[in-house]
Design an enzyme around this catalytic site. Structure first.
Site, mmCIF file in Angstrom:
data_model
loop_
_atom_site.group_PDB
_atom_site.id
_atom_site.type_symbol
_atom_site.label_atom_id
_atom_site.label_comp_id
_atom_site.label_asym_id
_atom_site.label_seq_id
_atom_site.Cartn_x
_atom_site.Cartn_y
_atom_site.Cartn_z
ATOM 1 C CG HIS A 1 11.595 45.809 23.011
ATOM 2 N ND1 HIS A 1 11.050 46.968 23.524
ATOM 3 C CD2 HIS A 1 11.467 44.880 23.989
ATOM 4 C CE1 HIS A 1 10.613 46.746 24.755
ATOM 5 N NE2 HIS A 1 10.856 45.491 25.062
ATOM 6 C CB SER B 1 10.952 45.850 28.115
ATOM 7 O OG SER B 1 9.650 45.626 27.704
ATOM 8 C CG ASP C 1 10.654 48.920 20.771
ATOM 9 O OD1 ASP C 1 9.922 47.955 20.455
ATOM 10 O OD2 ASP C 1 10.816 49.299 21.943
#
Length: 424
Positions: free
Chosen positions: A403, A149, A343
């Site tokens: 994610h 991320s 994601d």
């Protein structure tokens, strides 16, 4: 200072099982800025035969020592049960609560919080210099940075600073490469593809696509005008528009519903956890783990400054770092991109867009290559991922993962780790 332990039990209602060798401590990276790190030596007869991996969480404000460690790749899960897919089986793992103010890291005042990735990288150079000076046994071991991320955005800047520091001789380490997982490298490319991705997966209708596109264009306008704090505000508004038009899609895995029990907190990588999981991790980190570590100041709460960390970085949040990836590739640094199929927050379509914008001289050949299928380690005969690599750049498409790839596809993530670190 750090503490090395082999076994720890505490009378807190939680019992901590036997561990391998660990060490941890604080580094004062600036006046009033204290960064916490936690190292697990590889589970091996000789850790020197395996690489060292530093894991950087997202946010900014997500704790590597908490989320990455207990929710994703550390030796124990939040129930303190051994994790079958722990990365410590194939590498020594260094978790760092970064930037300062994240997790157990803290600042004496809000003025000492970081403002941008350049400041984040400068702080990390101080930490890594002290780490490798003290843990001299790791100076010659291949050192990789893995990230997730917003951690990927920070990892890019840190990798470039580290490459220069190693060349100058100011940090002694064997830097072997960086891996960017579902990473916020080009924020605008992510936001502008939310609508098309959701539409293609039947999670938006025509009206919803129009609404999301309009909101995303407002983000784009702010970015193009250089109004980055406004762009961050518009990004948040666009998230709300997405939720309203999808009946609460989960940004971290589109196949799971976002309900009232979900506490989403930007890209802190804790929005993926329901309230129950968050409370469990919060109690764990501020209870038995804090007691085990024995070095956390009384006035510091794990995660207590997370929101302030994000706010302090809000002017940097929507800025791209594609140019840094180009610099890394040109410098010969091994760069890996890996992304989860499910994601949304950092969708794969957006990742592919910024990759196509690279000035890297190998891009044309890379783009012409066919990808290779990888079997799912948990399902014989099923495809678990695709990958493609050329010269010093690689891309992994991880299927059935959102994610937080190690949480969703632990065995596949572990295999990817071994491939990236040249163990298979």
């Amino acid at each position: 200072a750090g503490n090395q332990i082999y076994l720890a039990f505490f009378n807190t209602g939680w019992s901590l099982p036997v561990q391998g060798k660990e060490t941890w401590g604080y580094v004062d990276v600036r006046e009033g800025a204290h960064m916490f790190w936690w190292l697990y030596y590889a589970d091996s007869s000789s850790f020197k035969d395996l690489p060292l991996v530093m894991w950087l969480q997202g946010g900014p404000g997500g704790s590597s020592c908490g989320f990455g460690n207990f929710e994703e790749i550390g030796p124990l899960d939040t129930d303190l049960e051994p994790r079958k897919t722990s990365w410590v089986s194939s590498a020594s793992v260094l978790f760092v609560d970064n930037p300062v103010g994240t997790g157990y890291s803290y600042t004496d005042s809000e003025e000492a919080l970081t403002k941008d990735v350049a400041m984040v990288a400068a702080d990390m150079m101080v930490l890594l210099r002290e780490f490798f000076n003290k843990q001299t046994e790791f100076q010659s071991i291949p050192f990789y940075i893995f990230s997730e991320s917003y951690g990927g955005k920070m990892a890019a800047a840190i990798s470039l600073a580290l490459t220069k520091a190693v060349q100058k001789g100011s940090i002694k380490c064997n830097f072997a490469g960086v891996a960017l997982g579902d990473s916020w490298i080009s924020p605008l490319d992510s936001v502008l593809t939310w609508g098309p991705y959701l539409y293609s997966t039947s999670l938006l209708d025509d009206y919803g696509l129009m609404e999301v596109t309009r909101a995303a264009k407002a983000v784009q306008e702010a970015v193009e005008q250089g109004q980055y704090e406004k762009a961050t505000e518009q990004w948040s508004i666009t998230e709300n528009v997405v939720e309203q038009n999808t009946n609460g899609v989960n940004f971290y895995n589109i196949l799971t519903q976002q309900d009232d029990e979900l506490m989403k907190s930007s890209l802190n990588d804790n929005g993926y956890l329901c309230k129950t999981e968050q409370r469990t991790l919060y109690r764990l980190m501020n209870g038995p783990i804090r007691k085990k570590l024995g070095v956390i100041p009384k006035n510091v709460t794990w995660g207590g400054q997370a929101e302030e960390v994000f706010e302090s970085m809000s002017g940097d949040f929507m800025k791209p770092v594609v140019d840094i990836i180009d610099e890394l590739l040109a410098a010969g640094v091994n760069v890996t991109v890996y992304n989860g199929q499910l994601d949304l927050i950092v969708d794969t379509i957006g990742q592919e867009l910024w990759v196509k914008k690279l000035n890297w001289d190998g891009l044309k050949k890379f783009s012409q290559m066919k990808w290779t299928a990888l079997e799912d380690p948990e399902s014989a005969g099923q495809t678990g991922a695709f990958y493609k690599t050329y010269k010093n750049f690689a891309f992994y498409w991880i299927l059935k993962a959102g994610h937080m790839i190690p949480s969703d596809q632990g065995q596949m993530a572990l295999r990817m780790l071994k491939m990236v670190t040249l163990q298979e």
